[in-house]
Design an enzyme around this catalytic site. Structure first.
Site, mmCIF file in Angstrom:
data_model
loop_
_atom_site.group_PDB
_atom_site.id
_atom_site.type_symbol
_atom_site.label_atom_id
_atom_site.label_comp_id
_atom_site.label_asym_id
_atom_site.label_seq_id
_atom_site.Cartn_x
_atom_site.Cartn_y
_atom_site.Cartn_z
ATOM 1 N N LYS A 195 0.832 -1.202 0.000
ATOM 2 C CA LYS A 195 0.000 0.000 0.000
ATOM 3 C C LYS A 195 0.870 1.258 0.000
ATOM 4 C CE LYS A 195 -3.973 -1.772 2.656
ATOM 5 N NZ LYS A 195 -4.988 -1.522 1.628
ATOM 6 N N ARG B 254 -10.563 -11.237 1.520
ATOM 7 C CA ARG B 254 -11.457 -12.213 0.881
ATOM 8 C C ARG B 254 -10.828 -13.600 0.849
ATOM 9 N NH1 ARG B 254 -11.752 -8.665 -4.514
ATOM 10 N NH2 ARG B 254 -11.707 -7.080 -2.882
HETATM 11 N N1 BES Z 1 -8.168 -3.675 4.399
HETATM 12 C C1 BES Z 1 -8.291 -3.199 3.068
HETATM 13 C C2 BES Z 1 -9.540 -2.358 2.843
HETATM 14 C C3 BES Z 1 -9.588 -1.030 3.544
HETATM 15 C C4 BES Z 1 -8.867 0.047 3.049
HETATM 16 C C5 BES Z 1 -10.397 -0.858 4.656
HETATM 17 C C6 BES Z 1 -8.951 1.276 3.677
HETATM 18 C C7 BES Z 1 -10.476 0.363 5.288
HETATM 19 C C8 BES Z 1 -9.754 1.437 4.800
HETATM 20 C C9 BES Z 1 -8.349 -4.359 2.096
HETATM 21 O O1 BES Z 1 -7.610 -5.476 2.440
HETATM 22 C C10 BES Z 1 -7.840 -3.882 0.785
HETATM 23 O O2 BES Z 1 -6.683 -3.573 0.709
HETATM 24 N N2 BES Z 1 -8.715 -3.821 -0.211
HETATM 25 C C11 BES Z 1 -8.356 -3.364 -1.500
HETATM 26 C C12 BES Z 1 -8.936 -4.328 -2.508
HETATM 27 C C13 BES Z 1 -8.363 -4.197 -3.878
HETATM 28 C C14 BES Z 1 -6.918 -4.570 -3.878
HETATM 29 C C15 BES Z 1 -9.144 -5.096 -4.803
HETATM 30 C C16 BES Z 1 -8.914 -1.973 -1.699
HETATM 31 O O3 BES Z 1 -10.019 -1.672 -1.188
HETATM 32 O O4 BES Z 1 -8.242 -1.149 -2.303
HETATM 33 MN MN MN Z 2 -5.602 -5.316 1.789
#
Ligand code: BES
Ligand code: MN
Ligand code: ZN
Length: 507
Positions: free
Chosen positions: A286, A360
């Site tokens: 990230k 997921r």
């Molecule tokens: N934990 C994150 C989602 C999240 C991000 C929750 C910011 C709360 C605040 C999750 O694991 C994630 O990284 N999701 C990605 C999915 C994508 C890679 C398909 C997202 O939401 O960008």
């Molecule tokens: Mn994630």
């Protein structure tokens, strides 16, 4: 916190503070005459303050007044909005905001007047009102600043006694409902406290230890599955995420009731919560901006662990399951790479296209395992996407589910507790976007409709009635609001408990 429901008049109740809800519209008989008598004893302060707009019912406007000729030396007038808009959510929030307004004050006995108009002229029953108010006060006392800060003295007071003042109500019935509400509020605090803790403090193993302590103290059975057993059992999705960290993964399985037991509706409900103790994104790392928020990625797990504890306290014989796959999503020499192909517990092969779509993966195997343990109905809770916050913000939870009657049952349980959901459709057309050339499907796809696709992915791992709640937005607050501090909100805990109790006769 002891709870005492009385049907006395508000002015005769002895307490440190008496809170009185102020509506924007006239409450009508008998409340306007009760309010009139309170104001007479306050030497007209309420009327005076109302005239300059200070005590006029605006939601969450809270004014502390001297009690004068009342049994309480202080009166807290709290805006409650219009009676027509006063619902379960308002009841919870007004109560929590009362407790939070007392932060830093030496208050141990709080009385709250429950005007009859709040249960005769709203959609709420007197019992539910008492439950929600007690829950709001219990939860409102929670402040995460006490976790690590030294000498913090701005926390809301821990009360010895909450007195609910409900002239004309069935005291015994309200007493039971209020006690139930306080227990639910205390359970939410367990969830919020765990979720707010830092990732260097709460690893998967520490979360499992906390669950073990709670299980012992509350008479739940627990099984903690580590990497060796998970690998042997074939939990390839769970391990794909868990293998990247020095902190080994733990699948936490809590249970109440014996094998084959069902609730009064013939169900065995399983609550499944995402427990990513830190989500760096893994190899698909990230950006640095706001990455610190990803300590909150364990909130779903903390919520289901707390919910089964609360349900056990309220309905000791109710069969129930809670599963919390706990992992730390880290980059490193052992991490899963983009393009890796892993096999799920249910036999499906998955191409990990993006290691940041890790929630997921762990939920997929946990849902399969919940069904193997006999779950007939499933609800999962997860900070699954950032997209859900962009779509719905922090005040309403996006959710999926099938079949529709099960989704509706979950939403109804939430409504009773003042928790809101908005249904996101499972649009089959997008399944194609999740296809992989190499595997049965991949864990992410083109960004358009990514929120819908997250639900479609999870659906591959359930064969029974299922609801998925995405608390990526609602799970935690970045700024304090009148009814809650910054940090984990505890959202969905009350819904899950209510849903479970709906399966016990009575409640
Ligand atoms: N934990 C994150 C989602 C999240 C991000 C929750 C910011 C709360 C605040 C999750 O694991 C994630 O990284 N999701 C990605 C999915 C994508 C890679 C398909 C997202 O939401 O960008
Ligand atoms: Mn994630
Ligand atoms: Zn995540």
């Amino acid at each position: 916190m002891q709870i005492r429901v009385v049907s006395d008049q508000p002015w005769s109740v002895s307490a440190d503070v008496l809170a009185i809800p102020i509506l924007t519209d006239d409450p009508g008989a008998p409340d306007s005459s009760t309010l009139g008598e309170i104001d007479r004893r306050l030497e007209g302060a309420i009327a005076d303050y109302r005239r300059i707009g200070e005590v006029a019912g605006a939601p969450f406007r809270r004014v502390l007044l001297r009690g004068r000729e009342l049994g309480a030396p202080w009166v807290l007038a709290v805006g409650a909005g219009a009676v027509a808009g006063f619902d379960a959510l308002a009841a919870y929030r007004v109560a929590a905001s009362i407790e939070r307004r007392l932060a830093g004050h030496p208050v141990t006995r709080l009385a709250i007047w429950l005007p009859a108009s709040l249960w005769t002229r709203t959609g709420l029953s007197a019992d539910d009102l008492a439950m929600l108010v007690a829950r709001g006060v219990a939860e409102g006392a929670y402040d995460p600043a006490t976790l690590y800060r030294s000498g913090y003295d701005e926390a809301p007071p821990e009360l010895d006694e909450l007195v609910l003042v409900a002239p004309g109500a069935d005291v015994a019935s309200l007493q039971a409902a209020a006690e139930r509400g306080a227990t639910i509020g205390e359970g939410a605090r367990i969830a919020r406290d765990l979720a707010n803790r830092a990732s260097n403090d709460v690893s998967p193993d520490v979360l499992a230890d906390a669950a073990t302590d709670l299980a012992r103290a509350n008479g739940l059975s627990i099984d903690v599955i580590g990497p060796d057993r998970a690998t042997e059992m074939g939990m390839g999705l769970f391990m794909a995420v868990g293998r990247g960290s020095d902190n080994p993964p733990r699948l936490i399985v809590l249970r109440n009731g014996t094998d084959g037991a069902r609730d009064a509706q013939g169900r065995l409900l399983a609550l499944v919560g995402k427990g990513v103790t830190f989500d760096s994104g893994g190899i698909s790392i990230k950006p640095a901006d706001r990455m610190e928020e990803m300590k909150m990625d364990k909130t779903g797990a903390c919520t289901v662990i707390a919910a089964i504890v609360t349900a056990k306290r309220l309905a000791p014989d109710l069969p129930l399951l809670a599963l919390a796959p706990a992992v730390e999503n880290m980059p490193g020499p052992h991490s899963t790479r983009p393009g890796d192909i892993v096999r799920a517990l249910n036999g499906k092969s998955v191409e990990v296209q993006n290691t940041d779509a890790e929630g997921r993966l762990i939920l997929g195997d946990a849902l399969t395992y919940a069904e193997r343990l006999g779950a007939t109905h499933l609800v999962d809770v997860a900070t699954l996407t950032g997209a859900v916050e962009r779509a719905f913000g922090k005040q309403i939870t996006g959710a999926f589910g099938t079949p529709q009657p099960w989704f509706d049952a979950v939403v109804a349980a939430g409504a009773r507790q003042g928790e809101r959901y908005w249904q996101i459709p499972l649009v089959d057309d997008y399944v194609r976007d999740m296809e992989s050339w190499y595997a049965d499907f991949q864990n992410s796809g083109p960004a358009d409709g990514s929120l819908v696709k997250s639900g479609l992915f999870l659906r591959e791992f359930v064969t029974r009635p299922w609801v998925h709640m995405d608390i990526g937005g609602t799970g935690y607050l970045r700024r304090a609001v009148p009814w809650a501090p910054r940090g984990a909100s505890g959202v969905t805990h009350a819904t899950l408990v209510q849903l479970a109790l709906d399966g016990a006769s009575g409640a």
